[in-house]
Design a protein around this motif. Structure first.
Motif, short mmCIF file in Angstrom:
data_model
loop_
_atom_site.label_atom_id
_atom_site.label_comp_id
_atom_site.label_asym_id
_atom_site.label_seq_id
_atom_site.Cartn_x
_atom_site.Cartn_y
_atom_site.Cartn_z
N ARG A 306 -4.54 0.80 -10.54
CA ARG A 306 -3.55 0.46 -11.57
C ARG A 306 -2.25 1.25 -11.43
O ARG A 306 -1.28 0.99 -12.14
N ALA A 307 -2.23 2.22 -10.52
CA ALA A 307 -1.04 3.06 -10.34
C ALA A 307 -0.05 2.37 -9.41
O ALA A 307 -0.42 1.60 -8.53
N TYR A 308 1.23 2.63 -9.63
CA TYR A 308 2.27 2.05 -8.78
C TYR A 308 3.50 2.95 -8.81
O TYR A 308 3.66 3.81 -9.68
N VAL A 309 4.38 2.74 -7.84
CA VAL A 309 5.67 3.43 -7.79
C VAL A 309 6.75 2.38 -7.57
O VAL A 309 6.56 1.46 -6.77
N GLN A 310 7.84 2.47 -8.29
CA GLN A 310 8.95 1.55 -8.10
C GLN A 310 9.82 2.04 -6.95
O GLN A 310 10.23 3.20 -6.91
N LEU A 311 10.10 1.14 -6.02
CA LEU A 311 10.95 1.48 -4.87
C LEU A 311 12.42 1.44 -5.22
O LEU A 311 13.26 1.90 -4.43
N GLY A 312 12.76 0.89 -6.34
CA GLY A 312 14.14 0.78 -6.76
C GLY A 312 14.23 -0.26 -7.86
O GLY A 312 13.21 -0.79 -8.33
N ASP A 313 15.45 -0.53 -8.28
CA ASP A 313 15.64 -1.48 -9.37
C ASP A 313 16.73 -2.48 -9.02
O ASP A 313 17.87 -2.10 -8.76
N GLU A 314 16.37 -3.74 -8.98
CA GLU A 314 17.29 -4.86 -8.77
C GLU A 314 18.31 -4.60 -7.65
O GLU A 314 19.51 -4.63 -7.88
N PRO A 315 17.82 -4.33 -6.44
CA PRO A 315 18.77 -4.14 -5.34
C PRO A 315 19.51 -5.44 -5.04
O PRO A 315 18.95 -6.54 -5.24
N PRO A 316 20.76 -5.36 -4.61
CA PRO A 316 21.52 -4.13 -4.30
C PRO A 316 22.28 -3.57 -5.48
O PRO A 316 23.01 -2.59 -5.32
N GLY A 318 21.21 -2.24 -8.61
CA GLY A 318 20.73 -0.98 -9.15
C GLY A 318 20.44 0.05 -8.08
O GLY A 318 20.69 1.24 -8.26
N THR A 319 19.88 -0.40 -6.96
CA THR A 319 19.50 0.48 -5.85
C THR A 319 19.92 -0.17 -4.54
O THR A 319 19.61 -1.35 -4.33
N ARG A 339 0.35 1.65 -4.76
CA ARG A 339 1.03 0.37 -4.78
C ARG A 339 2.53 0.55 -4.98
O ARG A 339 2.97 1.40 -5.74
N THR A 340 3.30 -0.28 -4.30
CA THR A 340 4.76 -0.26 -4.44
C THR A 340 5.20 -1.50 -5.21
O THR A 340 4.63 -2.58 -5.07
N MET A 341 6.22 -1.34 -6.03
CA MET A 341 6.75 -2.43 -6.86
C MET A 341 8.26 -2.48 -6.71
O MET A 341 8.93 -1.45 -6.61
N LEU A 342 8.79 -3.70 -6.71
CA LEU A 342 10.24 -3.87 -6.62
C LEU A 342 10.66 -5.10 -7.41
O LEU A 342 10.06 -6.17 -7.27
N THR A 343 11.68 -4.94 -8.23
CA THR A 343 12.26 -6.07 -8.96
C THR A 343 13.23 -6.81 -8.04
O THR A 343 14.39 -6.43 -7.90
N THR A 344 12.71 -7.84 -7.43
CA THR A 344 13.51 -8.63 -6.50
C THR A 344 12.86 -10.01 -6.36
O THR A 344 11.81 -10.27 -6.95
N ASN A 345 13.48 -10.88 -5.59
CA ASN A 345 12.97 -12.23 -5.42
C ASN A 345 12.64 -12.51 -3.96
O ASN A 345 12.92 -11.69 -3.07
#
Length: 654
Positions: A306-316, A318-319, A339-345
């Motif tokens: 259930r653990a995760y880390v965000q690689l960034g936010d809404e690149p380019p 936010g990050t 687990r890695t998570m990223l807000t992207t498409n």
């Protein structure tokens, strides 16, 4: 011919002399899908009808209109709902709230009115500390409406059948009115831990500021507050994934485990017994040593899945993408298994070679089923290749993109009666309930929300942020100064109740699918929401869809018996089984009832005509969209000889 002028004069004199009678105050039952605003007209409904499974929450409202005189010292009570045998639903399972108003100065979406909107729910007795609060008494101004919210939780061991309770409203001067609540409990149970994973973010300093007026809370001051927020979230079937204090980092793991272990293991106090967090965000420094230490501890405790880390936010935006790549490489090397998570498409994933770096892709709802040329229509198929890699997942999120992040950028499809799912307080109740239906339709397995306490300090008076009222603020600070009592607690917004209802709707969609008819579940959802940008404001339509799912689930899990079999309702009362494309009978359309004079069904002609939103019907003026579901409920749990196995909707598998 004699003159009639004297007669006319006398008649006029008599007419002028007639007394003008004042309109008296009114009280009526209302469904949960109507936002009762000050200008809401009085109705005459004296009854609400509800349907729920065991371990499910169901809600309704009791509305008050001040008439020409207003009401002083209004107060309400619902001691219990009496059910089969000696069963009663009472105590913590029945909670009453006074709805507080937030006055908007600028609409979130063009076309919505500016002014007072109901949102903050001040409890009579709060659900966290169990203390008496300042919900009652309150005043209702003349010619204005106010409302009381009622939550009912059906315990896991409640027997199916019919339950009845009476809400008594009193005010100064001997005023008293009553509203009857009739609840049908079906023979099924919802899981305590939501089947839809979620990660609603919370920035602890906002909680510190709202509850203490300071910026420098110690972990010892903050953690008791934060655990109360987590409990409130879990009781609304979502997870606050990032609410851990950042300093010191790494935390003392024994203290961390003692504080948060019960919420991760499902042993913390909760009305949803056994409810567990479905996500846990790494919030420490992005360096190899800390990532490795965190991952090792999560693995040791059995929480790593259930653990995760965000690689960034809404690149380019936010990050930068270069930073996303660098962080992804760091995590893969230092913390394999995290687990890695990223807000992207999907377009950005592919164009920037990120498909191997990201485990959970989280696109905007606008990019998963959109109107923009690059994302027009259902985009689920564009994630097929990404999801073929083991360990990957598709989540989704909504943001200010759903109303326009800056003034003048409102999406043209976002108009009353249409538009995206939205957690803005000045949008319809249907908009706040829709996100989980869209998540189901897109085959996503989780929901992210960027912030839940963004304007917590001013929530009672102002939540305007990113061009929306309520964007990133779902709670209210329940300080003793604000709500009475002695203990600081989180206060739920009306939107939290609607999000919870959406989460419960998701359970019914999943249950029908798992029981053998995914096509039916999908059709019901698609008929309700043709596209993510076309969410109706008709709350009754959501209730009707939910009741169709309950009916279908009971049909799929029913046990036939030789003497009775699985019987169908009488002709003229049968619901369509294709998701709602066939014409409704007269009753469902609000037409005359065809029931026999001696019928034992509790679905009366008045109730059919006045079917109302909120998982219930009300006896009084309203829409008829949920009437078909009520007819089913009467058939399934009334005088018909249908028998069911005791069934449980399975909890999510890990």
């Amino acid at each position: 011919m004699p003159s009639i002028r004297p007669f006319r004069a006398a008649l006029l004199s008599l007419t002028v002399a007639l007394p003008v009678y004042a309109a008296g105050p009114a009280v009526w039952g209302e469904g949960m899908m109507v936002k009762v605003r000050p200008g809401t007209a009085a109705r005459s409904a004296t009854e609400v009808r509800l349907t729920a499974a065991r371990n499910e929450f169901v809600s309704f409202q009791v509305a008050l209109q001040g008439g020409d005189t207003g009401l002083k010292g209004a107060r309400a009570k619902l001691p219990a709902l009496e059910g089969p045998g000696s069963t009663t639903l009472t105590g913590p399972d029945v909670t009453l709230y006074r709805q507080s108003l937030v006055t908007t100065k600028q609409a979130s979406v063009a076309g919505e009115s500016v002014g007072a909107w109901p949102d903050g729910l001040v409890p009579d007795t709060d659900e966290i500390a169990g203390e008496k609060r300042s919900a009652f008494p309150f005043d209702v101004p003349a010619k204005e409406a106010r409302a009381i919210w009622v939550d009912v939780h059906v315990p896991k061991d409640a027997p199916p059948g019919d339950y009845t309770g009476t809400v008594t409203v009193e005010a100064d001067g001997g005023f008293q009115r009553q509203v009857t609540a009739r609840l049908t409990v079906v023979d099924a149970a919802l899981p305590s831990t939501s089947s839809l994973s979620s990660a609603f973010l919370l920035w602890p300093p906002h909680v510190c500021r709202a509850h203490t007026g300071r910026e420098d809370c110690t972990p010892e001051e903050l953690q008791p507050l934060l655990t109360r927020y987590q409990r409130m979230a879990l009781e609304h079937r979502f997870t606050l994934s990032s609410l851990f204090p950042r300093k010191p980092w790494p935390p003392e793991w024994s203290t961390f485990d003692a504080t948060w272990g019960p919420y991760l293991e499902g042993t913390a106090p909760n009305r949803l017994q056994g409810a567990r967090m479905t996500s846990l965000e790494y919030v420490g420094p992005l360096d190899a040593a800390n990532l490795k230490d965190f991952t090792a501890h999560m693995k040791q405790k059995g929480w790593l899945d259930r653990a995760y880390v965000q690689l960034g936010d809404e690149p380019p935006y936010g990050t930068p993408f270069a930073q996303v790549h660098a962080t992804g490489d760091l995590v893969r090397q230092a913390a394999p298994g995290l687990r890695t998570m990223l807000t992207t498409n999907s377009r950005e994933l592919k164009a920037n070679n990120l498909e191997d770096a990201v485990d959970t892709a989280v696109p905007l709802v606008n990019h998963l089923d959109g109107t923009d040329a690059n994302f027009r229509g259902d985009q689920r198929g564009t994630y097929t290749n990404f999801l073929e890699r083991p360990g990957t997942a598709l989540w989704m999120y909504q943001s200010c993109m759903s109303h326009g992040c800056a003034y003048g950028t409102n999406a043209p499809e976002n108009k009353p009666g249409a538009g995206w799912p939205s957690y803005m307080l000045d949008r319809s109740a249907a908009k706040a309930r829709a996100m989980e239906w869209v998540t189901f339709l897109e085959g996503a397995t989780g929901e992210l929300y960027y912030q839940s306490v963004g304007m917590l300090s001013t929530a009672w008076t102002d939540q305007y942020r990113f061009n929306g009222n309520g964007d990133g603020t779902l709670f209210y600070p329940g300080t003793p100064q604000a709500i009475g009592g002695k203990t600081d607690v989180p206060v739920a917004s009306l939107r939290l109740k609607l999000i919870r209802q959406g989460m419960q709707d998701y359970e019914w969609l999943k249950a029908v699918s798992d029981a053998g008819d995914p096509d039916f579940a999908r059709k019901v959802a698609r008929d309700l929401i043709p596209a993510a940008s076309r969410v109706t404001d008709d709350g009754a339509a959501f209730d009707a869809a939910r009741l169709k799912l309950i009916q279908r689930y009971e049909e799929l899990t029913a046990t036939s018996t030789p003497d009775a079999g699985t019987q169908h309702p009488d002709a003229g009362t049968q619901l369509p089984t294709d998701g709602g494309t066939e014409p409704m009978p007269d009753e469902a359309a609000g037409g005359p009832s065809q029931g026999s004079p001696g019928s034992t069904s509790d679905v009366t002609p008045d109730a059919i005509d006045d079917a109302q939103a909120g998982g219930c019907t009300t006896g009084g003026g309203g829409t008829a969209a949920v009437a078909g579901g009520l007819l089913f409920a009467a058939w399934a749990l009334g005088g018909m000889r249908r028998r069911h196995a005791r069934v449980t909707i399975p909890a999510r598998k890990r």
